[in-house]
Design a protein around this motif. Structure first.
Motif, mmCIF file in Angstrom:
data_model
loop_
_atom_site.group_PDB
_atom_site.id
_atom_site.type_symbol
_atom_site.label_atom_id
_atom_site.label_comp_id
_atom_site.label_asym_id
_atom_site.label_seq_id
_atom_site.Cartn_x
_atom_site.Cartn_y
_atom_site.Cartn_z
ATOM 1 N N VAL A 1 0.842 -1.202 0.000
ATOM 2 C CA VAL A 1 0.000 0.000 0.000
ATOM 3 C C VAL A 1 0.874 1.248 0.000
ATOM 4 N N ALA A 2 1.937 1.257 0.808
ATOM 5 C CA ALA A 2 2.817 2.431 0.877
ATOM 6 C C ALA A 2 3.434 2.737 -0.484
ATOM 7 N N ARG A 3 3.884 1.712 -1.181
ATOM 8 C CA ARG A 3 4.525 1.923 -2.483
ATOM 9 C C ARG A 3 3.504 2.230 -3.575
ATOM 10 N N SER A 4 2.307 1.696 -3.447
ATOM 11 C CA SER A 4 1.309 1.861 -4.500
ATOM 12 C C SER A 4 0.566 3.184 -4.421
ATOM 13 N N LEU A 5 0.304 3.662 -3.193
ATOM 14 C CA LEU A 5 -0.607 4.793 -3.037
ATOM 15 C C LEU A 5 0.032 6.059 -2.484
ATOM 16 N N GLY A 6 1.246 6.000 -1.947
ATOM 17 C CA GLY A 6 1.882 7.207 -1.427
ATOM 18 C C GLY A 6 1.562 7.459 0.031
ATOM 19 N N VAL A 7 2.211 8.486 0.613
ATOM 20 C CA VAL A 7 2.171 8.683 2.052
ATOM 21 C C VAL A 7 0.786 9.099 2.554
ATOM 22 N N THR A 8 0.061 9.932 1.797
ATOM 23 C CA THR A 8 -1.246 10.397 2.282
ATOM 24 C C THR A 8 -2.266 9.270 2.288
ATOM 25 N N ALA A 9 -2.380 8.525 1.184
ATOM 26 C CA ALA A 9 -3.306 7.391 1.132
ATOM 27 C C ALA A 9 -2.889 6.316 2.132
ATOM 28 N N VAL B 1 7.796 7.016 1.535
ATOM 29 C CA VAL B 1 7.585 7.034 2.986
ATOM 30 C C VAL B 1 8.918 6.957 3.735
ATOM 31 N N TRP B 2 9.982 6.430 3.088
ATOM 32 C CA TRP B 2 11.255 6.205 3.776
ATOM 33 C C TRP B 2 11.847 7.478 4.381
ATOM 34 N N SER B 3 11.839 8.573 3.635
ATOM 35 C CA SER B 3 12.521 9.785 4.094
ATOM 36 C C SER B 3 11.972 10.283 5.418
ATOM 37 N N SER B 4 10.664 10.212 5.607
ATOM 38 C CA SER B 4 10.074 10.667 6.871
ATOM 39 C C SER B 4 10.152 9.585 7.942
ATOM 40 N N ALA B 5 10.014 8.314 7.551
ATOM 41 C CA ALA B 5 10.038 7.229 8.535
ATOM 42 C C ALA B 5 11.435 7.017 9.118
ATOM 43 N N SER B 6 12.479 7.215 8.320
ATOM 44 C CA SER B 6 13.835 6.948 8.791
ATOM 45 C C SER B 6 14.245 7.884 9.922
ATOM 46 N N GLU B 7 13.652 9.073 10.004
ATOM 47 C CA GLU B 7 13.959 10.008 11.084
ATOM 48 C C GLU B 7 13.450 9.524 12.438
ATOM 49 N N LEU B 8 12.578 8.534 12.420
ATOM 50 C CA LEU B 8 11.914 8.089 13.647
ATOM 51 C C LEU B 8 12.465 6.767 14.168
ATOM 52 N N ILE B 9 13.530 6.249 13.555
ATOM 53 C CA ILE B 9 14.017 4.916 13.923
ATOM 54 C C ILE B 9 14.441 4.853 15.386
ATOM 55 N N VAL B 10 15.244 5.814 15.838
ATOM 56 C CA VAL B 10 15.769 5.749 17.211
ATOM 57 C C VAL B 10 14.650 5.814 18.248
ATOM 58 N N PRO B 11 13.771 6.829 18.222
ATOM 59 C CA PRO B 11 12.702 6.841 19.233
ATOM 60 C C PRO B 11 11.745 5.671 19.099
ATOM 61 N N ALA B 12 11.476 5.211 17.867
ATOM 62 C CA ALA B 12 10.575 4.069 17.692
ATOM 63 C C ALA B 12 11.169 2.816 18.306
ATOM 64 N N ALA B 13 12.487 2.602 18.109
ATOM 65 C CA ALA B 13 13.138 1.422 18.686
ATOM 66 C C ALA B 13 13.133 1.482 20.204
ATOM 67 N N LEU B 14 13.387 2.661 20.768
ATOM 68 C CA LEU B 14 13.350 2.805 22.221
ATOM 69 C C LEU B 14 11.940 2.545 22.759
ATOM 70 N N GLY B 15 10.940 3.013 22.033
ATOM 71 C CA GLY B 15 9.562 2.775 22.461
ATOM 72 C C GLY B 15 9.207 1.302 22.449
ATOM 73 N N VAL B 16 9.631 0.584 21.402
ATOM 74 C CA VAL B 16 9.355 -0.852 21.329
ATOM 75 C C VAL B 16 10.122 -1.601 22.418
ATOM 76 N N ARG C 1 19.167 4.245 -0.176
ATOM 77 C CA ARG C 1 18.696 3.588 -1.408
ATOM 78 C C ARG C 1 17.910 2.319 -1.092
ATOM 79 N N ALA C 2 18.396 1.536 -0.118
ATOM 80 C CA ALA C 2 17.682 0.312 0.265
ATOM 81 C C ALA C 2 16.365 0.649 0.948
ATOM 82 N N GLY C 3 16.375 1.681 1.801
ATOM 83 C CA GLY C 3 15.132 2.084 2.465
ATOM 84 C C GLY C 3 14.076 2.549 1.488
ATOM 85 N N GLU C 4 14.498 3.314 0.474
ATOM 86 C CA GLU C 4 13.538 3.790 -0.532
ATOM 87 C C GLU C 4 13.010 2.641 -1.375
ATOM 88 N N LEU C 5 13.829 1.616 -1.552
ATOM 89 C CA LEU C 5 13.372 0.449 -2.304
ATOM 90 C C LEU C 5 12.226 -0.253 -1.572
#
Length: 424
Positions: A39-47, A323-338, A314-318
Protein backbone atom coordinates in the motif's frame (compact mmCIF):
# COMPACT_ATOMS: atom_id res chain seq x y z
CA UNK A 1 9.41 -34.81 43.40
CA UNK A 2 10.16 -33.71 39.84
CA UNK A 3 13.11 -35.56 38.30
CA UNK A 4 15.78 -33.91 36.17
CA UNK A 5 14.48 -35.79 33.13
CA UNK A 6 10.97 -34.47 33.66
CA UNK A 7 12.33 -30.93 33.95
CA UNK A 8 14.21 -31.30 30.68
CA UNK A 9 11.09 -32.67 29.00
CA UNK A 10 9.02 -29.75 30.30
CA UNK A 11 11.61 -27.24 29.06
CA UNK A 12 11.67 -28.86 25.63
CA UNK A 13 7.88 -28.76 25.47
CA UNK A 14 7.87 -25.07 26.41
CA UNK A 15 10.55 -24.30 23.81
CA UNK A 16 8.48 -26.10 21.20
CA UNK A 17 5.37 -24.08 22.02
CA UNK A 18 7.33 -20.82 22.00
CA UNK A 19 8.88 -21.78 18.65
CA UNK A 20 5.47 -22.33 17.10
CA UNK A 21 4.39 -18.98 18.50
CA UNK A 22 7.31 -17.29 16.77
CA UNK A 23 6.72 -19.19 13.53
CA UNK A 24 3.03 -18.33 13.53
CA UNK A 25 3.64 -14.66 14.20
CA UNK A 26 6.33 -14.59 11.55
CA UNK A 27 3.74 -15.80 9.03
CA UNK A 28 1.13 -13.33 10.30
CA UNK A 29 3.51 -10.40 10.43
CA UNK A 30 4.90 -11.12 6.99
CA UNK A 31 1.33 -10.93 5.73
CA UNK A 32 0.75 -7.60 7.46
CA UNK A 33 4.19 -6.33 6.43
CA UNK A 34 3.54 -7.21 2.80
CA UNK A 35 0.19 -5.41 2.87
CA UNK A 36 1.73 -2.30 4.44
CA UNK A 37 4.65 -2.16 2.02
CA UNK A 38 2.41 -2.77 -0.98
CA UNK A 39 0.00 0.00 0.00
CA UNK A 40 2.82 2.43 0.88
CA UNK A 41 4.53 1.92 -2.48
CA UNK A 42 1.31 1.86 -4.50
CA UNK A 43 -0.61 4.79 -3.04
CA UNK A 44 1.88 7.21 -1.43
CA UNK A 45 2.17 8.68 2.05
CA UNK A 46 -1.25 10.40 2.28
CA UNK A 47 -3.31 7.39 1.13
CA UNK A 48 -1.12 5.21 3.33
CA UNK A 49 -2.13 7.45 6.23
CA UNK A 50 -5.80 6.76 5.47
CA UNK A 51 -5.10 3.02 5.31
CA UNK A 52 -3.24 3.29 8.63
CA UNK A 53 -6.27 4.89 10.29
CA UNK A 54 -8.43 1.94 9.18
CA UNK A 55 -5.71 -0.47 10.34
CA UNK A 56 -5.55 1.16 13.77
CA UNK A 57 -9.32 1.03 14.07
CA UNK A 58 -9.17 -2.69 13.37
CA UNK A 59 -6.60 -2.93 16.16
CA UNK A 60 -9.05 -1.36 18.61
CA UNK A 61 -11.84 -3.75 17.62
CA UNK A 62 -9.46 -6.71 17.72
CA UNK A 63 -8.57 -5.85 21.30
CA UNK A 64 -12.25 -5.64 22.22
CA UNK A 65 -12.74 -9.19 20.93
CA UNK A 66 -9.61 -10.45 22.66
CA UNK A 67 -10.60 -8.92 25.98
CA UNK A 68 -14.08 -10.41 25.92
CA UNK A 69 -13.43 -13.70 24.12
CA UNK A 70 -9.89 -15.03 23.81
CA UNK A 71 -8.05 -13.58 26.81
CA UNK A 72 -10.32 -15.35 29.33
CA UNK A 73 -9.98 -18.50 27.21
CA UNK A 74 -6.17 -18.43 27.39
CA UNK A 75 -6.07 -17.67 31.11
CA UNK A 76 -8.62 -20.27 32.16
CA UNK A 77 -8.47 -23.03 29.54
CA UNK A 78 -4.78 -23.42 28.68
CA UNK A 79 -3.71 -27.05 29.02
CA UNK A 80 -7.10 -28.35 30.18
CA UNK A 81 -8.69 -31.63 28.93
CA UNK A 82 -10.12 -31.67 25.41
CA UNK A 83 -13.84 -31.69 26.22
CA UNK A 84 -13.97 -28.49 28.32
CA UNK A 85 -11.54 -26.82 25.88
CA UNK A 86 -13.76 -27.53 22.88
CA UNK A 87 -16.86 -26.27 24.67
CA UNK A 88 -15.03 -23.11 25.71
CA UNK A 89 -13.63 -22.49 22.22
CA UNK A 90 -17.08 -22.80 20.63
CA UNK A 91 -18.37 -20.07 22.94
CA UNK A 92 -15.30 -17.81 22.80
CA UNK A 93 -15.05 -17.95 18.99
CA UNK A 94 -18.76 -17.24 18.79
CA UNK A 95 -18.23 -14.22 21.01
CA UNK A 96 -15.44 -12.94 18.75
CA UNK A 97 -17.62 -13.43 15.67
CA UNK A 98 -20.52 -11.59 17.32
CA UNK A 99 -18.27 -8.66 18.25
CA UNK A 100 -17.07 -8.46 14.65
CA UNK A 101 -20.60 -8.48 13.25
CA UNK A 102 -21.88 -5.81 15.66
CA UNK A 103 -18.98 -3.37 15.38
CA UNK A 104 -18.58 -4.11 11.68
CA UNK A 105 -22.15 -2.97 11.06
CA UNK A 106 -21.40 0.27 12.93
CA UNK A 107 -18.23 0.85 10.86
CA UNK A 108 -20.15 0.23 7.64
CA UNK A 109 -22.82 2.78 8.51
CA UNK A 110 -20.27 5.33 9.72
CA UNK A 111 -18.12 4.92 6.63
CA UNK A 112 -21.05 5.41 4.28
CA UNK A 113 -22.13 8.50 6.23
CA UNK A 114 -18.65 10.10 6.31
CA UNK A 115 -17.75 9.55 2.66
CA UNK A 116 -14.81 11.46 1.23
CA UNK A 117 -11.35 9.92 1.31
CA UNK A 118 -11.70 8.08 4.62
CA UNK A 119 -15.31 6.83 4.51
CA UNK A 120 -14.99 4.04 1.87
CA UNK A 121 -12.03 2.51 3.73
CA UNK A 122 -14.02 2.32 6.96
CA UNK A 123 -17.10 0.97 5.19
CA UNK A 124 -15.02 -1.86 3.70
CA UNK A 125 -13.43 -2.50 7.08
CA UNK A 126 -16.91 -3.01 8.52
CA UNK A 127 -17.63 -5.68 5.90
CA UNK A 128 -14.53 -7.75 6.67
CA UNK A 129 -14.32 -7.35 10.47
CA UNK A 130 -16.20 -10.60 11.33
CA UNK A 131 -13.76 -12.70 9.33
CA UNK A 132 -10.72 -10.88 10.71
CA UNK A 133 -11.78 -11.40 14.33
CA UNK A 134 -12.75 -15.04 13.87
CA UNK A 135 -9.37 -15.80 12.28
CA UNK A 136 -7.61 -14.27 15.27
CA UNK A 137 -9.83 -16.24 17.67
CA UNK A 138 -8.72 -19.54 16.10
CA UNK A 139 -5.07 -18.61 16.61
CA UNK A 140 -5.52 -18.02 20.33
CA UNK A 141 -7.66 -21.14 20.67
CA UNK A 142 -4.96 -23.31 19.12
CA UNK A 143 -2.24 -21.83 21.32
CA UNK A 144 -4.31 -22.32 24.45
CA UNK A 145 -4.35 -26.03 23.56
CA UNK A 146 -0.61 -26.08 22.85
CA UNK A 147 -1.32 -26.69 19.14
CA UNK A 148 0.69 -23.81 17.69
CA UNK A 149 1.30 -25.71 14.48
CA UNK A 150 -2.37 -25.35 13.55
CA UNK A 151 -2.23 -21.59 14.12
CA UNK A 152 0.85 -21.41 11.90
CA UNK A 153 -0.88 -23.32 9.10
CA UNK A 154 -3.92 -21.07 9.40
CA UNK A 155 -1.81 -17.96 8.94
CA UNK A 156 -0.10 -19.55 5.96
CA UNK A 157 -3.52 -20.06 4.39
CA UNK A 158 -4.23 -16.36 4.95
CA UNK A 159 -0.95 -15.42 3.28
CA UNK A 160 -1.62 -17.62 0.25
CA UNK A 161 -5.14 -16.25 -0.16
CA UNK A 162 -3.80 -12.71 0.13
CA UNK A 163 -1.64 -12.92 -2.99
CA UNK A 164 -4.40 -12.96 -5.65
CA UNK A 165 -6.52 -10.59 -3.56
CA UNK A 166 -3.71 -7.99 -3.50
CA UNK A 167 -3.18 -8.31 -7.25
CA UNK A 168 -6.83 -7.46 -7.81
CA UNK A 169 -6.63 -4.57 -5.32
CA UNK A 170 -3.58 -3.16 -7.10
CA UNK A 171 -5.55 -3.06 -10.37
CA UNK A 172 -8.33 -1.11 -8.65
CA UNK A 173 -5.81 1.21 -6.99
CA UNK A 174 -7.80 2.46 -3.97
CA UNK A 175 -7.44 2.22 -0.21
CA UNK A 176 -10.86 0.57 0.04
CA UNK A 177 -9.81 -2.18 -2.38
CA UNK A 178 -6.74 -2.98 -0.30
CA UNK A 179 -8.82 -3.14 2.88
CA UNK A 180 -11.25 -5.56 1.20
CA UNK A 181 -8.41 -7.72 -0.14
CA UNK A 182 -6.77 -7.94 3.27
CA UNK A 183 -10.01 -8.80 5.09
CA UNK A 184 -11.40 -11.20 2.48
CA UNK A 185 -8.24 -13.32 2.58
CA UNK A 186 -8.47 -13.42 6.39
CA UNK A 187 -12.05 -14.64 6.06
CA UNK A 188 -10.81 -17.56 3.95
CA UNK A 189 -8.42 -18.49 6.76
CA UNK A 190 -11.21 -18.11 9.32
CA UNK A 191 -13.30 -20.63 7.41
CA UNK A 192 -10.36 -23.00 7.28
CA UNK A 193 -10.00 -22.66 11.06
CA UNK A 194 -13.45 -24.19 11.46
CA UNK A 195 -12.27 -27.21 9.47
CA UNK A 196 -9.00 -27.46 11.44
CA UNK A 197 -10.67 -27.42 14.83
CA UNK A 198 -13.89 -29.23 13.93
CA UNK A 199 -15.66 -26.63 16.08
CA UNK A 200 -18.48 -24.35 15.00
CA UNK A 201 -18.56 -20.90 16.61
CA UNK A 202 -21.61 -20.55 18.85
CA UNK A 203 -22.73 -16.93 18.56
CA UNK A 204 -25.87 -17.76 20.52
CA UNK A 205 -23.72 -18.80 23.49
CA UNK A 206 -21.82 -15.52 23.57
CA UNK A 207 -24.00 -14.01 26.28
CA UNK A 208 -23.37 -16.96 28.56
CA UNK A 209 -19.62 -16.73 27.94
CA UNK A 210 -19.61 -13.03 28.79
CA UNK A 211 -21.61 -13.62 31.95
CA UNK A 212 -19.45 -16.52 33.13
CA UNK A 213 -16.15 -14.67 32.61
CA UNK A 214 -17.23 -11.12 33.37
CA UNK A 215 -14.79 -10.92 36.30
CA UNK A 216 -11.92 -11.08 33.79
CA UNK A 217 -13.51 -10.19 30.47
CA UNK A 218 -14.71 -6.68 31.20
CA UNK A 219 -11.48 -5.67 32.90
CA UNK A 220 -9.48 -7.11 30.01
CA UNK A 221 -11.81 -5.29 27.61
CA UNK A 222 -11.08 -1.92 29.22
CA UNK A 223 -7.39 -2.78 29.47
CA UNK A 224 -7.07 -3.83 25.82
CA UNK A 225 -9.15 -0.96 24.47
CA UNK A 226 -7.18 1.55 26.48
CA UNK A 227 -4.04 0.18 24.82
CA UNK A 228 -5.29 0.24 21.23
CA UNK A 229 -7.50 3.27 21.88
CA UNK A 230 -4.44 5.20 22.99
CA UNK A 231 -2.79 4.42 19.65
CA UNK A 232 -5.96 5.51 17.88
CA UNK A 233 -6.20 8.78 19.80
CA UNK A 234 -2.57 9.49 19.10
CA UNK A 235 -3.08 8.81 15.38
CA UNK A 236 -6.16 11.02 15.12
CA UNK A 237 -4.52 13.74 17.21
CA UNK A 238 -1.31 13.56 15.19
CA UNK A 239 -3.32 13.84 12.00
CA UNK A 240 -5.11 16.91 13.34
CA UNK A 241 -1.97 18.59 14.70
CA UNK A 242 0.56 17.73 11.99
CA UNK A 243 -1.40 16.14 9.11
CA UNK A 244 -2.42 12.71 7.80
CA UNK A 245 1.02 12.30 6.24
CA UNK A 246 2.49 12.20 9.75
CA UNK A 247 0.35 9.15 10.51
CA UNK A 248 1.83 7.47 7.45
CA UNK A 249 5.36 8.33 8.61
CA UNK A 250 4.74 6.80 12.04
CA UNK A 251 3.31 3.68 10.45
CA UNK A 252 6.31 3.51 8.13
CA UNK A 253 8.67 3.51 11.11
CA UNK A 254 6.62 0.72 12.65
CA UNK A 255 6.97 -1.27 9.44
CA UNK A 256 10.76 -0.91 9.66
CA UNK A 257 10.53 -2.53 13.09
CA UNK A 258 8.21 -5.19 11.68
CA UNK A 259 10.53 -8.22 11.97
CA UNK A 260 11.17 -7.54 15.63
CA UNK A 261 7.51 -6.75 16.28
CA UNK A 262 6.80 -10.17 14.76
CA UNK A 263 8.93 -11.72 17.51
CA UNK A 264 7.25 -9.59 20.18
CA UNK A 265 3.74 -10.44 19.04
CA UNK A 266 4.60 -14.08 18.41
CA UNK A 267 5.76 -14.49 21.97
CA UNK A 268 2.66 -12.68 23.23
CA UNK A 269 0.51 -15.41 21.71
CA UNK A 270 1.97 -18.00 24.06
CA UNK A 271 3.50 -16.15 27.00
CA UNK A 272 0.31 -15.89 29.05
CA UNK A 273 -0.43 -19.58 28.55
CA UNK A 274 3.18 -20.46 29.40
CA UNK A 275 3.17 -18.19 32.46
CA UNK A 276 -0.02 -19.89 33.61
CA UNK A 277 1.69 -23.28 33.25
CA UNK A 278 4.74 -22.03 35.19
CA UNK A 279 2.43 -20.74 37.91
CA UNK A 280 0.73 -24.12 38.30
CA UNK A 281 3.90 -26.23 38.20
CA UNK A 282 6.57 -24.00 39.81
CA UNK A 283 5.05 -20.73 41.07
CA UNK A 284 8.35 -19.56 42.59
CA UNK A 285 9.79 -19.35 39.06
CA UNK A 286 7.15 -17.01 37.64
CA UNK A 287 9.03 -13.79 38.43
CA UNK A 288 12.25 -15.04 36.82
CA UNK A 289 10.34 -16.28 33.77
CA UNK A 290 8.76 -12.84 33.28
CA UNK A 291 12.08 -11.03 33.78
CA UNK A 292 13.86 -13.16 31.20
CA UNK A 293 10.98 -12.70 28.80
CA UNK A 294 10.80 -8.91 29.11
CA UNK A 295 14.54 -8.29 29.27
CA UNK A 296 15.21 -10.44 26.23
CA UNK A 297 12.61 -8.62 24.17
CA UNK A 298 13.93 -5.19 25.18
CA UNK A 299 17.50 -6.13 24.26
CA UNK A 300 16.40 -7.54 20.91
CA UNK A 301 14.50 -4.34 20.09
CA UNK A 302 17.56 -2.19 20.75
CA UNK A 303 19.73 -4.43 18.57
CA UNK A 304 17.22 -4.30 15.72
CA UNK A 305 17.00 -0.50 15.97
CA UNK A 306 20.79 -0.25 15.81
CA UNK A 307 20.80 -2.42 12.68
CA UNK A 308 18.20 -0.18 11.01
CA UNK A 309 20.46 2.84 11.45
CA UNK A 310 22.96 1.16 9.12
CA UNK A 311 20.45 0.74 6.27
CA UNK A 312 21.42 2.98 3.30
CA UNK A 313 18.83 5.39 1.93
CA UNK A 314 18.70 3.59 -1.41
CA UNK A 315 17.68 0.31 0.27
CA UNK A 316 15.13 2.08 2.46
CA UNK A 317 13.54 3.79 -0.53
CA UNK A 318 13.37 0.45 -2.30
CA UNK A 319 11.26 -0.90 0.56
CA UNK A 320 9.08 2.06 1.55
CA UNK A 321 9.29 4.37 -1.45
CA UNK A 322 8.47 7.99 -0.61
CA UNK A 323 7.59 7.03 2.99
CA UNK A 324 11.25 6.20 3.78
CA UNK A 325 12.52 9.78 4.09
CA UNK A 326 10.07 10.67 6.87
CA UNK A 327 10.04 7.23 8.53
CA UNK A 328 13.83 6.95 8.79
CA UNK A 329 13.96 10.01 11.08
CA UNK A 330 11.91 8.09 13.65
CA UNK A 331 14.02 4.92 13.92
CA UNK A 332 15.77 5.75 17.21
CA UNK A 333 12.70 6.84 19.23
CA UNK A 334 10.58 4.07 17.69
CA UNK A 335 13.14 1.42 18.69
CA UNK A 336 13.35 2.81 22.22
CA UNK A 337 9.56 2.77 22.46
CA UNK A 338 9.35 -0.85 21.33
CA UNK A 339 12.11 -1.79 23.80
CA UNK A 340 10.09 -0.21 26.61
CA UNK A 341 6.99 -2.09 25.50
CA UNK A 342 8.91 -5.36 25.28
CA UNK A 343 10.21 -4.97 28.81
CA UNK A 344 6.69 -4.34 30.08
CA UNK A 345 5.16 -7.36 28.33
CA UNK A 346 7.09 -9.68 30.60
CA UNK A 347 5.37 -8.22 33.65
CA UNK A 348 2.04 -8.11 31.82
CA UNK A 349 2.22 -11.85 31.11
CA UNK A 350 2.79 -12.51 34.80
CA UNK A 351 -0.17 -10.41 35.89
CA UNK A 352 -2.41 -12.12 33.33
CA UNK A 353 -1.30 -15.56 34.51
CA UNK A 354 -2.06 -14.55 38.09
CA UNK A 355 -5.52 -13.43 36.89
CA UNK A 356 -4.75 -10.12 38.62
CA UNK A 357 -7.16 -8.30 36.34
CA UNK A 358 -7.57 -5.31 38.64
CA UNK A 359 -3.82 -4.70 38.80
CA UNK A 360 -3.26 -5.19 35.07
CA UNK A 361 -6.16 -2.85 34.30
CA UNK A 362 -4.66 -0.19 36.54
CA UNK A 363 -1.28 -0.58 34.82
CA UNK A 364 -2.74 -0.35 31.34
CA UNK A 365 -4.81 2.74 32.10
CA UNK A 366 -1.75 4.51 33.50
CA UNK A 367 0.46 3.39 30.60
CA UNK A 368 -2.15 4.47 28.04
CA UNK A 369 -2.44 7.88 29.66
CA UNK A 370 1.34 8.24 29.44
CA UNK A 371 1.22 7.15 25.78
CA UNK A 372 -1.42 9.63 24.65
CA UNK A 373 0.06 12.48 26.67
CA UNK A 374 3.57 11.82 25.40
CA UNK A 375 2.50 11.32 21.79
CA UNK A 376 0.27 14.37 21.49
CA UNK A 377 2.36 16.59 23.75
CA UNK A 378 5.44 15.78 21.71
CA UNK A 379 3.53 16.45 18.48
CA UNK A 380 2.43 19.87 19.72
CA UNK A 381 6.01 20.77 20.65
CA UNK A 382 8.06 19.22 17.83
CA UNK A 383 5.77 17.64 15.24
CA UNK A 384 6.12 14.03 14.14
CA UNK A 385 9.60 13.54 15.62
CA UNK A 386 8.48 15.03 18.93
CA UNK A 387 5.53 12.65 19.02
CA UNK A 388 7.85 9.66 18.51
CA UNK A 389 10.15 10.75 21.34
CA UNK A 390 7.19 11.44 23.61
CA UNK A 391 5.90 7.92 23.05
CA UNK A 392 9.35 6.43 23.70
CA UNK A 393 9.53 8.16 27.10
CA UNK A 394 5.95 7.13 27.88
CA UNK A 395 6.51 3.42 27.19
CA UNK A 396 9.57 3.29 29.44
CA UNK A 397 7.61 4.90 32.28
CA UNK A 398 4.67 2.58 31.66
CA UNK A 399 6.95 -0.47 31.81
CA UNK A 400 8.12 0.58 35.26
CA UNK A 401 4.49 0.67 36.43
CA UNK A 402 3.90 -2.89 35.14
CA UNK A 403 6.89 -4.26 37.01
CA UNK A 404 5.99 -2.54 40.27
CA UNK A 405 2.52 -4.07 40.11
CA UNK A 406 3.84 -7.55 39.30
CA UNK A 407 6.21 -7.39 42.26
CA UNK A 408 3.31 -6.44 44.54
CA UNK A 409 1.11 -9.19 43.11
CA UNK A 410 3.79 -11.85 43.62
CA UNK A 411 4.33 -10.75 47.21
CA UNK A 412 0.59 -10.81 47.85
CA UNK A 413 0.26 -14.30 46.43
CA UNK A 414 3.17 -15.59 48.47
CA UNK A 415 1.67 -14.11 51.62
CA UNK A 416 -1.90 -15.26 51.10
CA UNK A 417 -1.26 -18.51 49.16
CA UNK A 418 -4.43 -18.10 47.08
CA UNK A 419 -4.51 -19.89 43.69
CA UNK A 420 -5.30 -17.33 40.98
CA UNK A 421 -5.57 -19.43 37.78
CA UNK A 422 -8.66 -21.51 37.12
CA UNK A 423 -8.42 -24.47 34.79
CA UNK A 424 -12.08 -25.32 34.39
Amino acid sequence: MTTEGEKRTARRAMAGRLSWGLADQAASSMTNFAVGIYVARSLGVTAFGVFSLAWLTYGVVLNVARGLATDPLVVRFSGVPDAPWRAAVARSSGTALGVGAAIGAACLVAGLAVGGRVGPAFACLGVVLPGLLLQDAWRYAFFSAGAGRKAFVNDLVWGVALVPAMVVAAHVGSVAAFVLAWGASATVAAGYGCLQSGIRPRVTRARGWLREHRDLGYRYLVENVSLSGASQLRAYGLGAIVGVGAVGAIRGAELLLGPFLAVLMGLSLVTVAEAARVLRRAPHRLGRFCLLLGGGQAAAALLWGAALLLVPDRAGELVLGDVWSSASELIVPAALGVAGSGLGTGAAAGLRALAAARRSLRCQLIASTFYVSGGLGGAAVAGTVGSAWGVAAATVCGSAVWWLQLRSALRERHRDSIPEVRTS
